[in-house]
Design an enzyme around this catalytic site. Structure first.
Site, short mmCIF file in Angstrom:
data_model
loop_
_atom_site.label_atom_id
_atom_site.label_comp_id
_atom_site.label_asym_id
_atom_site.label_seq_id
_atom_site.Cartn_x
_atom_site.Cartn_y
_atom_site.Cartn_z
N GLY A 1 6.56 -6.25 3.04
CA GLY A 1 6.37 -7.69 2.84
C GLY A 1 7.00 -8.21 1.56
CG ASN B 1 -0.80 -15.99 -2.34
OD1 ASN B 1 -1.52 -16.56 -3.16
ND2 ASN B 1 0.16 -16.59 -1.71
CD GLU C 1 9.61 0.16 6.38
OE1 GLU C 1 8.52 0.20 5.81
OE2 GLU C 1 9.90 -0.66 7.29
N GLY D 1 0.82 -1.21 0.00
CA GLY D 1 0.00 0.00 0.00
C GLY D 1 0.85 1.25 0.00
N GLY E 1 -3.22 -3.59 4.08
CA GLY E 1 -4.04 -4.76 4.40
C GLY E 1 -5.05 -4.52 5.51
CB VAL F 1 5.19 6.07 12.87
CG1 VAL F 1 4.02 6.93 13.36
CG2 VAL F 1 5.81 6.68 11.62
CG HIS G 1 -1.34 -14.32 3.48
ND1 HIS G 1 -1.56 -15.59 3.00
CD2 HIS G 1 -0.21 -13.91 2.87
CE1 HIS G 1 -0.62 -15.93 2.14
NE2 HIS G 1 0.23 -14.92 2.05
CD GLU H 1 -0.72 -19.85 -3.44
OE1 GLU H 1 0.14 -19.52 -2.59
OE2 GLU H 1 -1.50 -19.04 -3.97
C1 LIG Z 1 6.98 -15.03 4.52
C2 LIG Z 1 5.90 -14.33 3.75
C3 LIG Z 1 5.60 -14.72 2.45
C4 LIG Z 1 4.58 -14.06 1.75
N1 LIG Z 1 4.32 -14.40 0.44
C5 LIG Z 1 3.36 -13.73 -0.24
C6 LIG Z 1 3.15 -13.97 -1.63
O1 LIG Z 1 3.83 -14.77 -2.26
N2 LIG Z 1 2.17 -13.26 -2.27
C7 LIG Z 1 1.39 -12.35 -1.61
O2 LIG Z 1 0.51 -11.76 -2.22
N3 LIG Z 1 1.59 -12.09 -0.30
C8 LIG Z 1 2.56 -12.73 0.38
N4 LIG Z 1 2.81 -12.43 1.69
C9 LIG Z 1 1.95 -11.41 2.32
C10 LIG Z 1 2.35 -10.01 1.89
O3 LIG Z 1 3.70 -9.81 2.20
C11 LIG Z 1 1.45 -8.99 2.60
O4 LIG Z 1 0.09 -9.30 2.35
C12 LIG Z 1 1.73 -7.60 2.13
O5 LIG Z 1 3.09 -7.28 2.23
C13 LIG Z 1 0.94 -6.61 2.97
O6 LIG Z 1 1.09 -5.34 2.40
P1 LIG Z 1 0.80 -4.06 3.28
O7 LIG Z 1 0.93 -2.87 2.41
O8 LIG Z 1 -0.47 -4.26 4.02
O9 LIG Z 1 1.94 -4.03 4.41
P2 LIG Z 1 3.50 -4.54 4.47
O10 LIG Z 1 3.90 -4.99 3.13
O11 LIG Z 1 3.52 -5.47 5.60
O12 LIG Z 1 4.22 -3.20 4.79
C14 LIG Z 1 4.12 -2.54 6.02
C15 LIG Z 1 5.40 -1.77 6.24
O13 LIG Z 1 5.19 -0.86 7.32
C16 LIG Z 1 6.35 -0.87 8.16
N5 LIG Z 1 5.91 -0.46 9.49
C17 LIG Z 1 5.15 -1.16 10.36
N6 LIG Z 1 4.95 -0.45 11.48
C18 LIG Z 1 5.59 0.74 11.31
C19 LIG Z 1 5.75 1.89 12.12
N7 LIG Z 1 5.20 1.99 13.34
N8 LIG Z 1 6.50 2.92 11.64
C20 LIG Z 1 7.08 2.84 10.41
N9 LIG Z 1 6.95 1.76 9.60
C21 LIG Z 1 6.21 0.73 10.05
C22 LIG Z 1 6.85 -2.31 8.08
O14 LIG Z 1 8.21 -2.40 8.42
C23 LIG Z 1 6.58 -2.65 6.62
O15 LIG Z 1 7.68 -2.32 5.81
C24 LIG Z 1 3.83 -13.03 2.39
C25 LIG Z 1 4.14 -12.65 3.69
C26 LIG Z 1 5.17 -13.28 4.37
C27 LIG Z 1 5.48 -12.83 5.77
#
Ligand SMILES: Cc1cc2nc3c(=O)[nH]c(=O)nc-3n(C[C@H](O)[C@H](O)[C@H](O)COP(=O)(O)OP(=O)(O)OC[C@H]3O[C@@H](n4cnc5c(N)ncnc54)[C@H](O)[C@@H]3O)c2cc1C
Length: 524
Positions: free
Chosen positions: A131, A494, A66, A47, A483, A267, A455, A376
């Site tokens: 992620g 996923n 970040e 996001g 998410g 943050v 997830h 998968e």
């Molecule tokens: C091992 C693993 C394998 C996966 N494989 C897949 C896959 O193959 N395909 C798929 O679709 N999904 C996969 N996922 C899930 C996917 O990674 C997540 O659904 C996705 O990254 C979520 O996106 P997001 O934008 O919600 O947050 P994230 O991608 O989790 O990003 C959040 C970010 O915010 C940062 N953050 C958190 N709190 C703070 C704070 N207080 N201050 C500053 N920064 C902060 C974190 O460090 C992170 O970088 C996998 C997840 C894992 C753990």
């Protein structure tokens, strides 16, 4: 499969330090600076990366905060640690690794974080790219029919299908494994899975994977360090084959000159200063997690993208402390695991020498009479010869919740793992495995493992905390672009592709239609 780690006491201490809670000595010595910008994005995962690029392209000065560090692929192929020799780079501020075997490591701002909950543990990435640094690259769009089992009709699937999924695809450029790679010895487990699924008359196909398959070919020929081909996925991929977000969306955002990413900025608080301005307090940390400075920013537009757990925790804290008073009582509610369950199939033949990855194929059993689901095959380093591991996903009800714990000043997670719906989903998964096993004379090595999820979804969801364009109700300039917006499931897929597509849709709406919207004008 994913082992439960009891490190609650350590986490309370270390998270308190990185969250800046109860660390008055550090605070006293920290410098304080003021920064005013048009837009702030918290978190740089799916996001956050989409929001950053679209804001920057629109000429809006943007700061991305970040908590994790930046990871640059080295020519030597040693950016990340490996499963065989884990060190602090594997794990977020922990004295041990948190996945597979529990190994002592140095405390460091590593990649994989765990949130220990009641009913389920959550894995999530930390670093510039979120992620995408630790993920399997599966880029998977739900069907229309399944989508509406998880999402409200206020989100137009056809519009996502026509405009926003293709927009994400045009940047990530995911593709299925080419046959010449699939036929190598490294992908024996994947081939076994595909063949066995076909023999059981289950619908099986290749997935689109966000990886550069040419680099995988270079791994095979020895020009790059073996990574994908030996299933090194969850601690990062040293060959550089993984197209993590720092190498596309985020670098494109920075290239505009309008977006600045500040890694190692945790943050701790968000607050409304007046109806059109927010204040953000964060701790700058070093790579060992020690706070080196405290900073305050203000912005006109605030985009929360700290992931389901991170964003919800920030919202709960702000609500409890009276910093975002108009947030409604649904913050923290409607959370789910996407139905994640890990299984291990014992086959009659071989599955090794390696478990090539990051992922290859999927069984789609949408007509399962109990509930729709997918399975998968994924590489797991601890899987012995003769076994392959697989991840099931289904459409969970968003029955979980996060609540604010005033003593730890963090969120507590609750997931009703034995609810009627979760039992039904477990039965559906088992019935599909039974079809697979009967046709192939295979068995499950152990019970399906529902103890963890990679997830996490929900906590500030569409229709309750946000409108369908990710705007927070009561706060026209506050957006939940990660998410946290999704009610518990991305409908048998996923989640990253759908998170990114929804964020693209939000940014389109924000930039073209609603930059100066009033709360009463918001469609919900
Ligand atoms: C091992 C693993 C394998 C996966 N494989 C897949 C896959 O193959 N395909 C798929 O679709 N999904 C996969 N996922 C899930 C996917 O990674 C997540 O659904 C996705 O990254 C979520 O996106 P997001 O934008 O919600 O947050 P994230 O991608 O989790 O990003 C959040 C970010 O915010 C940062 N953050 C958190 N709190 C703070 C704070 N207080 N201050 C500053 N920064 C902060 C974190 O460090 C992170 O970088 C996998 C997840 C894992 C753990």
């Amino acid at each position: 499969m994913f082992r439960r780690i009891n490190r609650r006491r350590f986490l309370q201490t270390s998270l308190a330090a990185t969250a800046g809670l109860g660390v008055s000595a550090i605070r006293a010595s920290a410098s304080n600076s003021e920064n005013n910008v048009e837009a702030i994005v918290i978190g740089s995962g799916f996001g956050g990366a989409v929001a950053s690029l679209r804001l920057a392209q629109a000429g809006i000065e943007t700061i991305v905060l970040e908590r994790g560090r930046r990871w640059v692929i080295s020519d030597a192929g040693d950016t990340f640690c490996t499963y065989e020799k884990p060190d602090g780079r594997s794990t977020w501020l922990s004295p041990t690794t948190v996945v597979f075997n529990q190994v002592p490591i140095d405390v460091y701002t590593g990649l994989l974080d765990i949130k220990i909950g009641n009913g389920v543990n959550v894995y999530r990435g930390a670093g510039v790219g979120g992620g995408s640094l630790v993920y399997n690259g599966v880029t998977y769009q739900p069907t229309r029919e399944n989508f509406y089992k998880a999402f409200p009709r206020s989100i137009d699937y056809d519009e996502l299908d026509r405009i926003y999924y293709p927009r994400v695809r045009s940047i990530l450029k995911p593709s299925p494994i080419p046959d010449d790679i699939l036929q190598t010895k490294y992908y024996l487990a994947a081939r076994t899975f595909l063949e066995q699924a076909a023999k059981a008359n289950l619908k099986v196909s290749k997935l689109d994977i966000n990886i550069d398959w040419d680099i995988v070919r270079q791994e095979i020929t020895g020009q790059k360090v073996p990574s994908a081909i030996i299933g090194q996925v969850y601690y990062g991929m040293n060959s550089g084959a993984k197209n993590s977000l720092d190498r596309n969306y985020l670098s494109m955002a920075e290239a505009t000159g309008k977006a600045k990413i500040l890694p190692l900025h945790v943050v701790t608080e968000i607050e409304e200063l007046n109806p059109r301005r927010f204040q953000i307090v964060c701790n700058q940390i070093n790579e060992q997690g020690t706070v080196v400075a405290q900073k305050t920013f203000t912005c006109r537009y605030l985009f929360l993208a700290a992931g389901s757990i991170g964003t919800t925790e920030l919202l709960l804290r702000a609500k409890y402390n009276g910093k975002l008073r108009r947030l409604n009582d649904n913050v923290g509610m409607f959370w789910g695991t996407n139905g994640d369950a890990v299984g291990a199939v014992i086959t009659a033949g071989q599955t090794n020498p390696t478990q090539g990855g990051p992922a290859v194929g999927v069984i789609e059993d949408f007509d399962n009479p109990i509930a729709p689901l997918v399975i998968e095959q994924l590489p797991f380093p601890i899987v012995p010869e003769g076994i392959y591991a697989a991840l099931s996903q289904g459409i969970t009800l968003p029955e979980g919740k996060l609540t604010y714990n005033t003593s730890t000043q963090s969120a507590d997670l609750f997931w009703p793992k034995d609810s009627e719906n979760n039992q039904k989903i477990a039965q559906a998964y088992l019935s599909t495995y039974q079809r697979l096993n009967q046709a192939n004379n295979t068995t499950l090595a152990q019970a399906l493992d529902f103890s963890s999820t990679a997830h996490p979804l929900g906590g500030a969801v569409v229709g309750s905390v946000c409108n369908s364009y990710m705007r927070a109700r009561g706060y026209p300039n506050l957006f939940i672009v990660d998410g946290a917006f999704i009610p518990g499931s991305t409908a048998c897929t996923n989640p990253s592709f759908t998170i990114a597509a929804l964020a693209e849709r939000c940014m389109d709406n924000f930039l073209n239609k609603g930059r100066n919207m009033k709360d009463e004008d918001m469609e919900l």
